[in-house]
Design an enzyme around this catalytic site. Structure first.
Site, short mmCIF file in Angstrom:
data_model
loop_
_atom_site.label_atom_id
_atom_site.label_comp_id
_atom_site.label_asym_id
_atom_site.label_seq_id
_atom_site.Cartn_x
_atom_site.Cartn_y
_atom_site.Cartn_z
CE1 TYR A 29 -3.09 -2.93 0.08
CE2 TYR A 29 -3.84 -2.22 2.23
CZ TYR A 29 -3.94 -3.07 1.15
OH TYR A 29 -4.90 -4.05 1.14
CE LYS A 39 2.07 -17.56 -2.14
NZ LYS A 39 1.42 -18.85 -1.95
CG ASP A 56 -1.04 -19.97 0.13
OD1 ASP A 56 -0.25 -19.72 1.05
OD2 ASP A 56 -0.69 -20.58 -0.89
CG ASP A 87 -6.92 -4.40 4.12
OD1 ASP A 87 -7.90 -4.39 4.89
OD2 ASP A 87 -6.85 -3.68 3.11
CG ASP A 127 -12.20 -7.01 5.74
OD1 ASP A 127 -11.84 -6.35 6.74
OD2 ASP A 127 -12.75 -6.50 4.75
#
Ligand code: NAD
Length: 381
Positions: free
Chosen positions: A148, A197, A230, A254, A258
């Site tokens: 971001y 990752k 993942d 982020d 959620d």
């Protein structure tokens, strides 16, 4: 940090923002007033513009006056920003820029998002009750680096355009978030899961090596595991109880938070705290401005109220008020009061303002110690 022993009142900055932001922040203010009165704390409020309403009034999503007032306060309470009227992707200024800038200007590099499943709501969750029962985890999301904030751009190429965003991290950025997460893990169950990752991304390989070194050198008592993002997304809904503290980079955090909100039953329930190296902390619910329900007195104010409780605990040192607000929220949920997002079949929902009033009423009268021991019994059985 301000505390009840200070002679001056705590200074709290209110940034209601857009959509349901002003509605839920009103309720947090109501509950804060009740808690301060009950425990003899004093506070004074400042208020400012951020997001879409700030663009409309000043053409700037984070006006200089707002930022300057925030810097003079002990803590900031933020509702939410954004809405369809400011969504034009070609617009020069957008509400989210205000959010990203305030985090970066105040040096808020860590976002703490606790996820708890309230026993009273275990049956409202779309997952099986035996999967979500007793979930109590915190996601520590890096907030001022990663995708971001990395280099980005668009340029014409043959056949169209080339657009790019870059995920980049430096060693000090990873060290400081690893330390904050490890300190939190040490104060809880002692287990830290670092999510990355590293099988694909270079920035994740630096992340993994740095977290491993910081924990080994400075927090040998904290149990560390590494999980690929993942796989973490899958474990969060299959075996969420395996997690205590999760630390991860900005975008992974982020998305995972959620997803984790589903465990609790509604976006409207979850609070967050954004912290830096000193300066005011910023406290906001994890949800957005919910334009689909704004102005109808149906938004759930609990995420905002619990964010105010986190502010009391972490920035103001009002532990008594924080404990009492948290206990009052649990108590109101146990009595069956529900806003529309968490209502069960056959129940009549209450509005945003009534939920805030009921929680404030309990804050004013409830015996916190007695309430907590009963709640512990309830969780154990
Ligand atoms: P959202 O979180 O606003 O809403 C997602 C869903 O959850 C909607 O159905 C909404 O009605 C519901 N919901 C959200 N908060 C609720 C509450 N307190 N009580 C009951 N239900 C609630 O996400 P979105 O729809 O993707 O985004 C809407 C706007 O908010 C966009 O402009 C987006 O950019 C912005 N946004 C802002 C923030 C922030 O201010 N921190 C975060 C996310 C999104």
């Amino acid at each position: 940090m301000s505390s009840s022993t200070d002679t001056r009142p705590a200074r709290i900055m209110l940034l209601p923002g857009d959509g349901v932001g002003p509605e839920v922040i009103n309720e947090a203010h109501k509950v804060l007033r009740a808690a301060a009165e009950r425990f003899g704390h004093r506070f004074e409020l400042c208020q400012g513009l951020i997001g879409g309403c700030a663009i409309d009034r000043t053409a700037d999503p984070l006006p200089a006056n707002t930022l300057s007032l925030c810097r003079q306060c002990d803590a900031v309470l933020l509702g939410a920003v954004g809405g369809p009227q400011w969504d034009d992707p070609l617009a020069a200024v957008r509400p989210e820029q205000g959010l990203l800038r305030i985090r970066s200007e105040l040096g808020l590099f860590a976002n703490l998002r606790p996820v708890r499943v309230y026993p009273a709501l275990a049956n409202n969750v779309p997952l099986k009750p035996e999967i979500v029962a007793n979930v109590d985890l915190v996601v520590v999301r890096e907030l001022t680096g990663g995708l971001y904030f990395g280099k980005r751009g668009r340029e014409p190429v043959e056949g169209g355009e080339h657009a790019y965003d870059t995920m980049s991290y430096t060693t000090p950025e990873i060290e400081r978030i690893a330390r904050m997460a490890a300190m939190l893990a040490r104060s809880r169950g002692g287990k830290l899961t670092s999510v990355d990752k590293a099988n694909v991304l270079e920035s994740s390989r630096l992340w993994r090596a740095t977290v491993t070194r910081v924990i080994a050198d400075e927090f040998p008592d904290v149990e560390l595991e590494h999980v690929l993002v993942d796989s973490a997304a899958m474990h969060l809904i299959q075996r969420p109880r395996r997690f205590d503290v999760i630390v991860t980079e900005n975008m992974f955090g982020d998305i995972l938070t959620d997803e984790a909100s589903v465990l609790a039953g509604s976006m409207g329930l979850l609070p967050s705290a954004s912290l830096g190296d000193g300066g005011p902390g910023l406290y906001e619910p994890i949800h957005g401005s919910a334009p689909d329900i704004a102005g109808r007195n149906i938004a759930n104010p609990i995420g905002m109220i619990l964010s105010a409780a986190m502010m009391c605990r972490m920035s103001l040192g009002w532990i008594d008020a924080a404990d009492c607000i948290t206990a009052a929220v649990e108590h109101v949920l146990r009595t069956g009061r529900r806003t529309a997002d968490i209502v069960s079949a056959g129940q009549t929902p209450i509005g945003t303002a009534e939920m805030g009033t009921r929680i404030a009423d309990f804050v004013a009268i409830m015996d916190v110690a007695a309430k907590r021991s009963r709640e512990t019994e309830c969780v154990r059985t």
